[in-house]
Design a protein around this motif. Structure first.
Motif, PDB file in Angstrom:
ATOM      1  N   GLY A  14      -2.581 -14.833  -2.331  1.00 27.23           N
ATOM      2  CA  GLY A  14      -1.510 -15.998  -2.744  1.00 27.23           C
ATOM      3  C   GLY A  14      -1.065 -16.986  -2.018  1.00 27.23           C
ATOM      4  O   GLY A  14      -1.679 -17.036  -0.899  1.00 27.23           O
ATOM      5  N   ASP A  15       0.137 -17.686  -2.225  1.00 28.36           N
ATOM      6  CA  ASP A  15       0.543 -18.582  -1.443  1.00 28.36           C
ATOM      7  C   ASP A  15       1.192 -17.742  -0.215  1.00 28.36           C
ATOM      8  O   ASP A  15       1.954 -16.723  -0.352  1.00 28.36           O
ATOM      9  N   ALA A  16       0.784 -18.104   1.164  1.00 26.35           N
ATOM     10  CA  ALA A  16       1.289 -17.187   2.444  1.00 26.35           C
ATOM     11  C   ALA A  16       2.707 -17.358   2.498  1.00 26.35           C
ATOM     12  O   ALA A  16       3.143 -18.349   2.207  1.00 26.35           O
ATOM     13  N   ALA A  17       3.336 -16.312   3.041  1.00 27.84           N
ATOM     14  CA  ALA A  17       4.872 -16.225   3.402  1.00 27.84           C
ATOM     15  C   ALA A  17       5.164 -17.344   4.309  1.00 27.84           C
ATOM     16  O   ALA A  17       4.314 -17.897   5.137  1.00 27.84           O
ATOM     17  N   ARG A  18       6.207 -17.971   4.192  1.00 24.17           N
ATOM     18  CA  ARG A  18       6.438 -19.210   5.193  1.00 24.17           C
ATOM     19  C   ARG A  18       7.035 -19.012   6.504  1.00 24.17           C
ATOM     20  O   ARG A  18       6.910 -19.484   7.323  1.00 24.17           O
ATOM     21  N   ARG A  55       4.062 -11.365   8.633  1.00 28.52           N
ATOM     22  CA  ARG A  55       3.402 -11.946   7.459  1.00 28.52           C
ATOM     23  C   ARG A  55       1.737 -11.396   7.601  1.00 28.52           C
ATOM     24  O   ARG A  55       1.085 -11.260   8.444  1.00 28.52           O
ATOM     25  N   ASN A  56       1.434 -11.325   6.091  1.00 29.95           N
ATOM     26  CA  ASN A  56       0.097 -10.872   5.752  1.00 29.95           C
ATOM     27  C   ASN A  56      -0.818 -12.228   5.561  1.00 29.95           C
ATOM     28  O   ASN A  56      -0.700 -12.999   4.762  1.00 29.95           O
ATOM     29  N   ASP A  57      -1.623 -12.537   6.935  1.00 32.65           N
ATOM     30  CA  ASP A  57      -2.238 -13.689   6.782  1.00 32.65           C
ATOM     31  C   ASP A  57      -3.525 -13.741   5.787  1.00 32.65           C
ATOM     32  O   ASP A  57      -4.226 -14.801   5.739  1.00 32.65           O
ATOM     33  N   ILE A  72       0.953   0.850   2.771  1.00 31.51           N
ATOM     34  CA  ILE A  72      -0.188  -0.218   2.653  1.00 31.51           C
ATOM     35  C   ILE A  72      -0.188  -0.516   1.231  1.00 31.51           C
ATOM     36  O   ILE A  72      -0.209   0.047   0.560  1.00 31.51           O
ATOM     37  N   GLY A  73      -0.084  -2.065   1.485  1.00 33.93           N
ATOM     38  CA  GLY A  73      -0.097  -2.576   0.227  1.00 33.93           C
ATOM     39  C   GLY A  73      -0.873  -3.839   0.061  1.00 33.93           C
ATOM     40  O   GLY A  73      -1.715  -4.170   1.208  1.00 33.93           O
ATOM     41  N   THR A  74      -0.853  -4.770  -0.700  1.00 31.00           N
ATOM     42  CA  THR A  74      -1.493  -6.012  -0.739  1.00 31.00           C
ATOM     43  C   THR A  74      -0.632  -7.195  -0.670  1.00 31.00           C
ATOM     44  O   THR A  74      -0.923  -8.361  -0.749  1.00 31.00           O
ATOM     45  N   GLY A  75       0.990  -6.950  -0.609  1.00 29.08           N
ATOM     46  CA  GLY A  75       1.743  -8.020  -0.776  1.00 29.08           C
ATOM     47  C   GLY A  75       1.803  -9.318   0.379  1.00 29.08           C
ATOM     48  O   GLY A  75       1.105  -9.039   1.346  1.00 29.08           O
ATOM     49  N   SER A 114      10.395  -2.413  -0.235  1.00 28.55           N
ATOM     50  CA  SER A 114       9.076  -1.957  -0.357  1.00 28.55           C
ATOM     51  C   SER A 114       8.316  -2.749  -1.373  1.00 28.55           C
ATOM     52  O   SER A 114       7.381  -3.515  -0.961  1.00 28.55           O
ATOM     53  N   SER A 115       8.598  -2.718  -2.617  1.00 25.16           N
ATOM     54  CA  SER A 115       7.656  -3.434  -3.666  1.00 25.16           C
ATOM     55  C   SER A 115       7.586  -5.177  -3.453  1.00 25.16           C
ATOM     56  O   SER A 115       6.626  -5.507  -3.800  1.00 25.16           O
ATOM     57  N   HIS A 116       8.795  -5.489  -3.109  1.00 27.04           N
ATOM     58  CA  HIS A 116       8.629  -7.106  -3.076  1.00 27.04           C
ATOM     59  C   HIS A 116       7.973  -7.439  -1.769  1.00 27.04           C
ATOM     60  O   HIS A 116       7.098  -8.467  -2.077  1.00 27.04           O
ATOM     61  N   PRO A 117       8.256  -7.170  -0.682  1.00 27.77           N
ATOM     62  CA  PRO A 117       7.487  -7.639   0.413  1.00 27.77           C
ATOM     63  C   PRO A 117       6.097  -6.998   0.630  1.00 27.77           C
ATOM     64  O   PRO A 117       5.321  -7.739   1.051  1.00 27.77           O
ATOM     65  N   LEU A 118       5.885  -5.894   0.285  1.00 24.90           N
ATOM     66  CA  LEU A 118       4.710  -5.033   0.633  1.00 24.90           C
ATOM     67  C   LEU A 118       3.437  -5.053  -0.217  1.00 24.90           C
ATOM     68  O   LEU A 118       2.641  -4.831   0.050  1.00 24.90           O
ATOM     69  N   TYR A 119       3.982  -5.090  -1.719  1.00 23.51           N
ATOM     70  CA  TYR A 119       2.966  -4.861  -2.752  1.00 23.51           C
ATOM     71  C   TYR A 119       2.871  -5.778  -3.720  1.00 23.51           C
ATOM     72  O   TYR A 119       3.695  -6.822  -3.831  1.00 23.51           O
TER      73      TYR A 119
END
Lengths: 335, 530
Positions: free
Chosen positions: B229-233, B223-225, B203-206, B51-56
């Motif tokens: 920050g730096d987008a996930a790879r 992936r949240n495009d 719903i988060g900003t992660g 939850s907190s790491h990927p999503l928020y």
């Protein structure tokens, strides 16, 4: 028949109340306070403990808690999990199809192999096939599920790579699962290869879960067949010159099936118990692991509700088995 | 309800053409199921990973691979001179995710920060009791007492008014419970009569957006495009829930997952030897210890405690219990934490001297109890075995040990009692990388009859940690904590046993994975090489 079913359904009522009471009492008899377990090493203040006890209703007398639970159950409300905060009902039905699918496949495997094995052993009593089959059945019955599962995974998934290690379907497939039965949903998805993948994922867990029932069914079939094969009407059939295949397959097996079906019905409970280990090893998202985790976490609503729903499922299976007796043996139907 | 929404969400994503068949799907075989997806409601690391790491995001965050606190949704912050007010300047242009029930009409702003904390703090907040809200971490970190109010100055400035100065507060804001949720989504779900969706359809900003969860089986993220920050790879992230460690080993070997955690200690050497598996390791931010009850004779005598400590063969414990995946602990904080005092010398393993010291204190024919935990923890994978080894060690100096254990809840509850009979095996995993989180919580006077299982209250130590708690900078706090460790060693309320080593195993094509000292598994920066 209708009267019989209705009478049996009436016996559900006291059983249902008994299970409700036992499941409510069982988890509370175990040592361990769910609030303390929830807080873990971190601990919590006495004030916070009191607040949570009020929130969960633990500050009220047990009979009040039971009454609230029972009235909730009668209205279809099994409460919310302390851990996930979600309704027990929703969690059960998200997981139960997976357990049911696995158990059914395991049972089909057990019957398809176990029944002919028992017949062959009985017909060849004391000979090589009998000894070989019954020794194998004994090994199957005695083998620890955990060890058996890991052995199959290492050989067939690790070394030979014939089957996937765990899960229900390859992760490349992604589709809605309206029924929760992966075999059905994979066909309904129309995605090429999905059904095959679901079948491949089922093979090892079904074999592991079905091994003990297979051994029991084989042994029970053998013993029932031996009893029937000694009956007068079989001797008469032989004297009439009927083919051995017809005597064994129709006259003997049909009569031997009644105790076998009883064993199959009783095996449903064993399957659900065995499913706990099988589901854990094969990462199979069913109710077995859900229940065990909940017992360790002292998640009262899940344990109470889960036990109740499993008990209802077992009662329904037993009723079905009883009705099957009538189909097989007309004498029972007439009674 | 969840089932229905999961399906509808799945259909939506399916319609968008999302597929995990892509080579850019990273599969992590996780060890368990998340309890939910609103991190503030839970305390388990498995839940935070999902939850907190990927999503928020949080106002501040820990730089991956370190305990350094860096700006996140707050671009900067100022602490008032008296330490009673913290002002956060929020990042602009940050978008929340959307799903089939909700599309945000505005960017992240101060309202979301106020909503995030007030729902945990205020009993009368509409979301306070939603999803059985127990807010264990918020309460456990004393936030209800510490935070007097959270006020909006303007859309992009919020002020936290504190009831006392608290140096670790900025690090606390980087913890999982402080993940920022959308106030607008909260309002929309409350209006729809489904407030629990905040926890079930997050719903988060992660860097990743939630796609679907099949209970106890698979969690899918995309992936949240629009990430700030730096987008996930990778295009998608999949958690394949695999509770059994042996099966995780087989899966990573068979290529069914790219990354797994928590291998069986017995399998680690074979994994290191395997060509197609990469093993990464780092000291965990934890400590396993044996806490004496310092209020009961003869354990109220520091010399007796030190004598007992000298009788413990810690290397044997590392070899047998941790099977090499641990290191001897000499301080109450792990070596990866700032202010760790490496100058402190550990007690020698010297049974002869231990016997002499006990005799000098007039202790003869001592019978003691050692409590062994009934559960596995990273800081103690087999407490029963550890207790047995200590039983043998203490027998060599004439001390008879009875090993006792209780069901985990009972164990935690009874071990808090001031008149507890016996020394207890327990441990701790750090929350925020701050020494206060170990020393004040586990050894401070306020923790007695709670998380301070040694029931130890030593004024010189207490003065140092209380002083350190309110000083504003790390440079000023560090010498105080270093001195506190010296006092701890002299007084020996615990036998410090071990810090475990955290192992991560992965396929060779995994690129950029960093083992995080706080224990979380973070995949924003991870890619897959061809």
């Amino acid at each position: 028949m209708l009267n019989y079913v209705l009478t049996r359904l009436l016996t559900f009522v006291p059983t249902f109340i008994g299970v409700t009471l036992i499941s409510f009492g069982f988890i509370r008899v175990l040592p361990g306070d769910p609030i303390v377990v929830m807080a873990g090493e971190r601990g919590l203040t006495d004030e916070r403990y009191a607040e949570l006890a009020t929130q969960f209703g633990f500050d009220r007398p047990l009979y009040e808690q039971f009454w609230e639970y029972l009235t909730g159950v009668l209205q279809g409300d099994l409460g919310n999990s302390f851990v996930t905060k979600k309704p027990v009902w929703d969690e059960f039905f998200a997981l139960f199809p997976a357990t049911l699918e696995l158990s059914l496949c395991a049972m089909i495997f057990a019957v398809v192999i176990g029944l002919p094995a028992g017949v062959i052993a009985a017909v060849n009593r004391g000979k090589f096939y009998d000894r070989a089959l019954m020794s194998t059945a004994l090994i199957g019955y005695s083998m620890p599920i955990f060890w058996w599962a890991l052995l199959l995974i290492i050989v067939f998934s690790g070394n030979l790579q014939w089957t996937p290690v765990s899960g229900r379907i390859d992760l490349i497939y992604y589709f809605p699962d309206p029924t929760g039965f992966m075999l059905i949903d994979s066909i309904a998805s129309g995605q090429k290869g999905a059904f095959g993948s679901a079948v491949r994922h089922l093979i090892l867990p079904a074999i592991v879960l079905g091994t003990i029932p297979l051994a029991v069914i084989a042994r029970q079939t053998r013993s029932a067949m031996l009893e029937v094969l000694g009956e007068d009407y079989i001797r008469t059939a032989r004297a009439k010159g009927l083919a051995p295949g017809r005597i064994n397959g129709v006259h003997a097996l049909r009569n031997a099936l009644i105790p076998v079906i009883t064993v199959i019905g009783l095996s449903v409970g064993t399957l659900l118990a065995g499913a706990i280990l099988t589901e854990t090893i094969f990462s199979w998202p069913g109710i077995g692991k859900w229940m065990v985790d909940s017992i360790f976490r002292r998640d009262y609503p899940v344990v109470q509700g889960g036990l109740l729903l499993i008990a209802v499922a077992v009662m329904i299976v037993n009723l079905t088995v009883d009705m099957l007796y009538g189909v097989i043996n007309p004498k029972i139907r007439k009674r | 309800m969840l089932f229905k929404h999961t399906i509808s969400l799945g259909l939506l994503m399916g319609a968008l053409g999302a597929s995990v068949a892509s080579a850019q799907s990273l599969v992590y075989c996780s060890e368990g199921s998340p309890e939910g997806f609103d991190p503030a409601l839970y305390t388990a690391g498995t839940t935070f990973d999902a939850s907190s790491h990927p999503l928020y995001n949080r106002l501040t965050e820990f730089r991956v691979g370190t305990t350094e606190v860096i700006p996140a949704l707050a671009e900067s912050w100022e602490v008032s001179e008296d330490g009673m007010t913290v002002t956060f300047n929020l990042r602009q242009g940050v978008q929340f995710h959307s799903n089939d029930m909700f599309t945000p009409s505005r960017d992240f702003n101060a309202e979301d920060v106020i909503f995030t904390f007030n729902r945990q703090k205020n009993d009368d907040h509409p979301y306070n009791g939603v999803s059985g809200g127990t807010w264990e971490y918020f309460d456990g970190m004393s936030m209800p007492d510490l935070v007097a109010s959270v006020d909006k100055v303007d859309d992009y400035t919020v002020v936290f008014n504190l009831s006392r100065p608290e140096a670790p507060f900025i690090a606390n804001m980087a913890m999982d419970f402080a993940s920022i949720v959308s106030a607008e989504y909260g309002d929309a779900m409350m209006a729809a009569g489904t407030p629990e969706m905040l926890n079930q359809a997050p719903i988060g900003t992660g860097p990743f957006a939630f796609q679907a969860y099949q209970k106890d089986a698979v969690i899918r993220y995309l992936r949240n495009d629009n990430y700030w920050g730096d987008a996930a790879r990778v295009e998608s992230l999949i958690f394949a829930i695999t509770p059994d460690a042996s099966v995780r080993y087989q899966k990573v070997q068979a290529g069914e997952c790219h990354v797994t955690a928590y291998p069986n200690p017995a399998d680690i050497q074979a994994m290191k030897d395997a060509e197609d598996i990469v093993v990464m390791e780092q000291e965990g931010l934890n400590v396993g210890y044996l806490a004496y009850n310092t209020t009961m004779p003869p354990y109220d005598n520091a010399n007796v405690r030190r004598a007992l400590n000298m009788a413990i063969d810690k290397q044997a414990i590392i070899d047998v219990v941790f099977q090499g995946s641990g290191q001897i602990a000499k301080n109450p904080i792990p070596p990866t934490m700032w202010s760790y005092n490496d100058a402190v010398a550990d007690d020698d393993y010297n049974p002869e001297m231990a016997m002499e010291m006990l005799a000098a204190e007039g202790v003869e024919d001592l019978n003691m109890k050692i409590w062994a935990m009934p559960v596995q923890r990273p800081y103690n994978p087999n407490a029963r075995r550890m207790a047995e080894l200590m039983q043998e060690d203490f027998a060599k100096i004439g001390v008879t040990v009875e090993i006792v254990s209780y069901e985990w809840g009972e164990y935690l509850s009874r071990s808090r009692e001031l008149d507890r009979d016996g020394a207890i095996l327990l441990g701790w995993t750090g929350d925020n990388g701050d020494p206060d989180n170990f020393m004040a919580v586990l050894l401070g006077c306020d923790g007695r009859e709670n998380s301070n299982r040694a029931q130890w209250c030593h004024q010189p130590f207490e003065d140092l940690i209380q002083q350190a708690k309110v000083l504003p900078t790390q440079e000023e706090r560090q010498p105080l904590y270093e001195q506190a460790q010296v006092i701890f060693k002299e007084q020996a309320p615990w036998a410090t046993i071990a810090h475990s080593v955290v192992y991560m195993t992965m396929r060779p094509e995994v690129d950029g994975y960093v083992v995080h000292p706080l224990g979380g598994h973070i995949f924003n920066q991870v890619g897959l090489s061809e």
